[in-house]
Design a protein around this motif. Structure first.
Motif, PDB file in Angstrom:
ATOM      1  N   ALA A   1      38.450  56.173  25.335  1.00 43.56           N
ATOM      2  CA  ALA A   1      38.602  56.621  23.954  1.00 43.56           C
ATOM      3  C   ALA A   1      39.150  55.494  23.089  1.00 43.56           C
ATOM      4  O   ALA A   1      39.694  54.511  23.591  1.00 43.56           O
ATOM      5  CB  ALA A   1      39.524  57.836  23.893  1.00 43.56           C
ATOM      6  N   VAL A   2      39.029  55.675  21.782  1.00 38.14           N
ATOM      7  CA  VAL A   2      39.470  54.661  20.842  1.00 38.14           C
ATOM      8  C   VAL A   2      40.994  54.705  20.633  1.00 38.14           C
ATOM      9  O   VAL A   2      41.586  53.728  20.213  1.00 38.14           O
ATOM     10  CB  VAL A   2      38.715  54.790  19.499  1.00 38.14           C
ATOM     11  CG1 VAL A   2      39.199  55.979  18.705  1.00 38.14           C
ATOM     12  CG2 VAL A   2      38.795  53.515  18.704  1.00 38.14           C
ATOM     13  N   ALA A   3      41.635  55.823  20.971  1.00 36.23           N
ATOM     14  CA  ALA A   3      43.076  55.957  20.772  1.00 36.23           C
ATOM     15  C   ALA A   3      43.693  56.781  21.891  1.00 36.23           C
ATOM     16  O   ALA A   3      43.711  58.013  21.829  1.00 36.23           O
ATOM     17  CB  ALA A   3      43.361  56.607  19.423  1.00 36.23           C
ATOM     18  N   GLU A   4      44.172  56.096  22.912  1.00 32.99           N
ATOM     19  CA  GLU A   4      44.817  56.774  24.048  1.00 32.99           C
ATOM     20  C   GLU A   4      46.264  56.305  24.152  1.00 32.99           C
ATOM     21  O   GLU A   4      46.539  55.117  24.096  1.00 32.99           O
ATOM     22  CB  GLU A   4      44.075  56.469  25.342  1.00 32.99           C
ATOM     23  CG  GLU A   4      42.643  56.996  25.366  1.00 32.99           C
ATOM     24  CD  GLU A   4      41.989  56.840  26.717  1.00 32.99           C
ATOM     25  OE1 GLU A   4      42.570  57.294  27.721  1.00 32.99           O
ATOM     26  OE2 GLU A   4      40.894  56.254  26.766  1.00 32.99           O
ATOM     27  N   LYS A   5      47.175  57.276  24.312  1.00 35.17           N
ATOM     28  CA  LYS A   5      48.595  56.942  24.405  1.00 35.17           C
ATOM     29  C   LYS A   5      48.903  56.288  25.762  1.00 35.17           C
ATOM     30  O   LYS A   5      48.406  56.727  26.796  1.00 35.17           O
ATOM     31  CB  LYS A   5      49.470  58.192  24.275  1.00 35.17           C
ATOM     32  CG  LYS A   5      49.692  58.622  22.861  1.00 35.17           C
ATOM     33  CD  LYS A   5      50.757  59.709  22.815  1.00 35.17           C
ATOM     34  CE  LYS A   5      51.033  60.095  21.375  1.00 35.17           C
ATOM     35  NZ  LYS A   5      52.129  61.060  21.317  1.00 35.17           N
ATOM     36  N   ILE A   6      49.730  55.270  25.722  1.00 30.48           N
ATOM     37  CA  ILE A   6      50.163  54.594  26.956  1.00 30.48           C
ATOM     38  C   ILE A   6      50.834  55.599  27.878  1.00 30.48           C
ATOM     39  O   ILE A   6      50.672  55.534  29.090  1.00 30.48           O
ATOM     40  CB  ILE A   6      51.104  53.415  26.624  1.00 30.48           C
ATOM     41  CG1 ILE A   6      50.295  52.253  26.041  1.00 30.48           C
ATOM     42  CG2 ILE A   6      51.876  52.959  27.853  1.00 30.48           C
ATOM     43  CD1 ILE A   6      51.112  51.047  25.656  1.00 30.48           C
ATOM     44  N   SER A   7      51.562  56.552  27.320  1.00 31.86           N
ATOM     45  CA  SER A   7      52.299  57.518  28.147  1.00 31.86           C
ATOM     46  C   SER A   7      51.386  58.315  29.074  1.00 31.86           C
ATOM     47  O   SER A   7      51.817  58.756  30.122  1.00 31.86           O
ATOM     48  CB  SER A   7      53.107  58.473  27.269  1.00 31.86           C
ATOM     49  OG  SER A   7      52.249  59.187  26.407  1.00 31.86           O
ATOM     50  N   SER A   8      50.118  58.484  28.705  1.00 36.02           N
ATOM     51  CA  SER A   8      49.223  59.250  29.562  1.00 36.02           C
ATOM     52  C   SER A   8      48.853  58.495  30.849  1.00 36.02           C
ATOM     53  O   SER A   8      48.275  59.082  31.752  1.00 36.02           O
ATOM     54  CB  SER A   8      47.962  59.651  28.788  1.00 36.02           C
ATOM     55  OG  SER A   8      47.238  58.520  28.398  1.00 36.02           O
TER      56      SER A   8
END
Length: 126
Positions: free
Chosen positions: A115-122
């Motif tokens: 995806a274009v915007a994935e959180k590092i926390s995931s």
């Protein structure tokens, strides 16, 4: 290390040359050599997840990449506080050929995995 941008960065087509500077083992800074207000924080995606894609043939030819080339793959990250909320763009990897200092951005437009915007926390504690 300076790199010629051989394929324009999406939205930053006027950036023709950048300099990479290591921040730490995970992050790097990419700075335009002509526009001092244009800089990006980059991340090594392989630290976060399995990340696999083919460099398109036309891009390989433009940056003179071969099977033996030393390629550095980095992704743009939008740093947030706390750092775990930072957002990584996995759809637009940057490919740096460290053998000849040419670089290009690839757009993985038909990827169902990235995806274009994935959180590092995931990706933490996996």
């Amino acid at each position: 290390m300076k790199f010629d941008i051989s394929v324009p960065l999406l939205g930053f087509e006027d950036v023709k040359e950048v300099e990479l500077e290591k921040i730490d083992d995970i992050f790097m800074k990419m700075q335009s050599t002509t526009e001092k207000h244009i800089s990006f924080t980059l991340i090594n995606p392989f630290i976060l997840r399995e990340y696999d894609f083919e460099v398109p043939t036309n891009i390989s030819e433009i940056i003179n990449a071969t099977q033996e080339s030393n390629l550095l793959i980095l992704n743009i990250v939008l740093i947030q506080t706390p750092i775990e909320d930072s957002i990584v763009n996995f759809v637009g990897p940057l490919v740096f050929n460290t053998d000849n200092n040419k670089a290009a951005q690839i757009i993985l437009s038909d990827s169902p995995v990235y995806a274009v915007a994935e959180k590092i926390s995931s990706f933490l504690n996996k």
